[in-house]
Design an enzyme around this catalytic site. Structure first.
Site, PDB file in Angstrom:
ATOM      1  N   GLY A  57     -49.005  -2.743 -60.777  1.00 14.31           N
ATOM      2  CA  GLY A  57     -49.992  -1.899 -60.103  1.00 14.31           C
ATOM      3  C   GLY A  57     -51.321  -2.617 -60.009  1.00 14.31           C
ATOM      4  O   GLY A  57     -51.564  -3.565 -60.757  1.00 14.31           O
ATOM      5  N   CYS A  84     -45.251  -6.217 -65.341  1.00 12.84           N
ATOM      6  CA  CYS A  84     -46.677  -6.430 -65.118  1.00 12.84           C
ATOM      7  C   CYS A  84     -47.504  -5.262 -65.666  1.00 12.84           C
ATOM      8  O   CYS A  84     -47.533  -5.058 -66.870  1.00 12.84           O
ATOM      9  CB  CYS A  84     -46.924  -6.695 -63.631  1.00 12.84           C
ATOM     10  N   TYR A  85     -48.130  -4.454 -64.813  1.00 12.95           N
ATOM     11  CA  TYR A  85     -48.898  -3.302 -65.309  1.00 12.95           C
ATOM     12  C   TYR A  85     -48.023  -2.438 -66.210  1.00 12.95           C
ATOM     13  O   TYR A  85     -48.464  -1.946 -67.250  1.00 12.95           O
ATOM     14  CB  TYR A  85     -49.393  -2.463 -64.120  1.00 12.95           C
ATOM     15  N   HIS A 180     -43.006 -11.032 -62.027  1.00 12.90           N
ATOM     16  CA  HIS A 180     -42.307 -10.127 -61.108  1.00 12.90           C
ATOM     17  C   HIS A 180     -40.868 -10.594 -60.845  1.00 12.90           C
ATOM     18  O   HIS A 180     -40.652 -11.497 -60.033  1.00 12.90           O
ATOM     19  CB  HIS A 180     -43.082 -10.019 -59.795  1.00 12.90           C
ATOM     20  N   GLU A 182     -38.672  -9.019 -59.267  1.00 10.94           N
ATOM     21  CA  GLU A 182     -38.169  -8.442 -58.017  1.00 10.94           C
ATOM     22  C   GLU A 182     -38.417  -9.333 -56.795  1.00 10.94           C
ATOM     23  O   GLU A 182     -37.794  -9.153 -55.761  1.00 10.94           O
ATOM     24  CB  GLU A 182     -38.778  -7.046 -57.777  1.00 10.94           C
ATOM     25  N   ASP A 238     -32.771   3.508 -36.192  1.00  9.38           N
ATOM     26  CA  ASP A 238     -32.526   4.680 -37.032  1.00  9.38           C
ATOM     27  C   ASP A 238     -31.811   5.802 -36.284  1.00  9.38           C
ATOM     28  O   ASP A 238     -30.815   6.336 -36.768  1.00  9.38           O
ATOM     29  CB  ASP A 238     -33.844   5.186 -37.641  1.00  9.38           C
ATOM     30  N   LYS A 379     -34.158   0.424 -44.904  1.00  5.14           N
ATOM     31  CA  LYS A 379     -33.801  -0.079 -43.575  1.00  5.14           C
ATOM     32  C   LYS A 379     -32.577  -1.010 -43.614  1.00  5.14           C
ATOM     33  O   LYS A 379     -31.696  -0.919 -42.766  1.00  5.14           O
ATOM     34  CB  LYS A 379     -34.994  -0.850 -42.998  1.00  5.14           C
TER      35      LYS A 379
END
Ligand code: XMP
Length: 523
Positions: A57, A84-85, A180, A182, A238, A379
């Site tokens: 964050g 992290c945060y 991170h 991710e 979509d 998506k």
């Protein structure tokens, strides 16, 4: 087992990577949701996750009003991974210390693994020469750092700027990563996330495409029963996937409405009708409303005003035509998970969201019950589902196209002749990008019509005609973007073809602005 039976919760502290964390978990075949940190304990208990990830964050845990970990998180008896945060907040909560560092650490770093723990065991990029210590290449992005860890934690990894880059409490299944995992810049990141969700939290891979489709079909059938459903088909990814899914679930109970605004790309309406009506046998009502849109837009030059007019006319036509179809109780919409997250966070007050001016944002007072079968999907998941349901690759992997269509790519006033010029130029650009393998390498590309005239020579004659701008960008999230470094040879071919083949154009330019400061679209 239902795909939601074993799941992971991502608690969001405002990180730009929170959606990426949830997607990575899903790539492991495990369902995950993201919620703002203020969500409340009751919601979390009801959700019953098998593990929790605390995101990074932008704030400092040292601030007075800093976001807090919901109280129930450490009472649930499930593993927790703080990133992290999230790691700093966890360390503080258990009695550790966090300090602001003078040096913000941003970018690639190396973590040396001084100890082992269940999260990292056997996961490394290399062994350091000489010491034979395992090392991980990671991506850091932080100002504060943990300077003392709680008693029940072990210091597992160290980097130059973070004395505690990885901390662990194996007994409880609590882990903290200062970096991170991710992002793709952390090469072993996905393996760390897999280790956490599969081995530490014990989640099986239930979130698979076939389960998702099967469950979605069952849910639609159960909701809709024998009644009819109306869907506004736009040609975008979509709504196309919703149409394919609903068609498979309820067949002729689905009625699609395709409104041609006159602001669509080259042969777009024919393609939509070919795919849905001819190939898939979907019931589609096509309405050519071009004249109606052109008339309403006559003399309007302000971009926001154009968007409003296009949106209003779209709704008028949709309402009129749907009434003509009689009483249809359900309306299907292509809402996807990022839309849901954005509105949840907007109501939390924590984020400023990008405002979408989608054509087809239908008024709330229309008396429909909603069917939104893509609400839980990212998506990339929507795209995979589309392919599985038999939609052509081209349709599923096409670049985004704004709701107001070419209406925001003709600067200023809209005239049918400008639409013709832009459509032809854009088609040439797209064809060449595809032919030379560049279409899939850029995130979005298009032509823009500039209503200014410039001098050119064709043969011996002086020509005084319009200008076409080409735009191609590379981006992950469309919030920031770089202009694509297309090869000069490609630009050369496109420019020559446009000037020679599209009457009314004397000059082609290439847009080399980044976002920020420029937006992706010109209006
Ligand atoms: P900008 O121009 O804001 O665009 O950098 C970011 C992304 O959003 C798309 N975009 C729109 N999409 N209605 C839409 O549905 C709109 O009015 C609109 N304006 C921009 C744009 O194409 C890009 O993908």
């Amino acid at each position: 087992m239902h795909s939601h039976q074993q799941k992971i919760l991502v608690i969001d502290f405002g990180s730009q990577y929170s959606q990426v964390i949830a997607r990575r978990i899903r790539e492991c075949g495990v369902y995950s949701e993201i919620v703002p940190w203020r969500i409340g304990d009751d919601w979390i208990r009801d959700f019953a996750p098998l593990g929790i990830i605390l995101s990074g964050g932008p704030e400092s845990t040292l601030g007075t009003d800093s976001p807090k970990i919901p109280p129930c998180v450490f009472d649930l008896g499930v593993p927790v991974l703080g990133i992290c945060y999230g790691m700093q907040a966890m360390a503080l909560q258990f009695g550790g210390a966090v300090e602001s560092s003078k040096h913000r650490e941003y970018g690639a770093a190396t973590v040396n693994l001084k100890q082992t723990c269940r999260l990292t065991q056997g996961i490394e990029d290399r062994y350091q020469d000489g010491s034979l210590e395992a090392q991980l290449d990671v991506w850091m992005s932080h100002g504060d750092r943990v300077t003392a860890i709680p008693a029940e934690f072990t210091a597992v990894g160290v980097s130059t700027n973070s004395p505690y880059a990885i901390i662990a409490n194996d007994d409880k299944g609590y882990y903290g990563l200062q970096f991170h995992p991710e992002v793709t810049h952390t090469p072993q990141g996905q393996r760390l996330i897999e280790r956490f969700v599969h081995d530490i939290c014990g989640c099986a891979s239930l979130w698979t495409l076939s389960n998702i489709i099967e469950e979605s079909l069952a849910k639609v059938k159960e909701t809709v029963k024998g009644e009819q459903v109306l869907l506004g088909l736009s040609g975008g990814v979509d709504s196309a996937v919703v149409a394919a899914l609903l068609h498979r679930a309820i067949g002729k109970q689905l009625i699609c409405m395709f409104i041609d605004t006159g602001l669509l790309r080259h042969e777009e309406s024919t393609k939509v009708m070919d795919v849905f009506s001819k190939n898939l046998g979907v019931r589609v009502i096509a309405i050519d409303a071009s004249e109606h849109f052109y008339a309403a837009l006559k003399g309007v030059s302000d971009p926001e005003e154009k968007r409003k007019v296009i949106g209003r006319v779209f709704i008028e036509i949709f309402e009129r035509e749907s009434k003509a179809l009689g009483d249809i109780p359900f309306l299907a919409q292509g809402t996807i998970y990022p839309d849901v997250i954005e509105s949840a966070h907007a109501s939390d007050g924590a984020h400023v969201i990008k405002s979408h001016h989608n054509v087809g944002g239908l008024p709330k007072d229309m008396k429909f019950k909603l069917v939104e079968p893509l609400r839980e999907l990212f998506k990339d998941e929507v795209r995979k589902m589309g392919l599985e349901l038999g939609l052509p690759y081209d349709m599923v992997y096409r670049h985004p196209f704004p709701g107001p269509g070419l209406g925001v790519r003709i600067l200023g006033k809209i005239h049918p002749e400008y639409v013709r010029i832009l459509r032809e130029a854009d088609h040439i650009f797209m064809s060449e990008l595809k032919a030379q393998g560049w279409y899939d390498k850029v995130s979005q590309a298009f032509a823009v019509f500039l209503p200014v005239k410039s001098v050119g020579v064709v043969g011996d004659a002086r020509q005084y005609d319009y200008v076409i701008a080409l735009r191609a960008v590379q981006t992950i999230d469309f919030m920031t973007a770089h202009w694509a470094h297309l090869p000069y040879e490609l630009l050369d071919i496109v420019s020559n073809r446009i000037v020679n083949e599209v009457s009314g154009v004397s000059r082609v330019v290439y847009d080399i602005s980044g976002k920020p400061p420029a937006t992706i679209e010109w209006e």
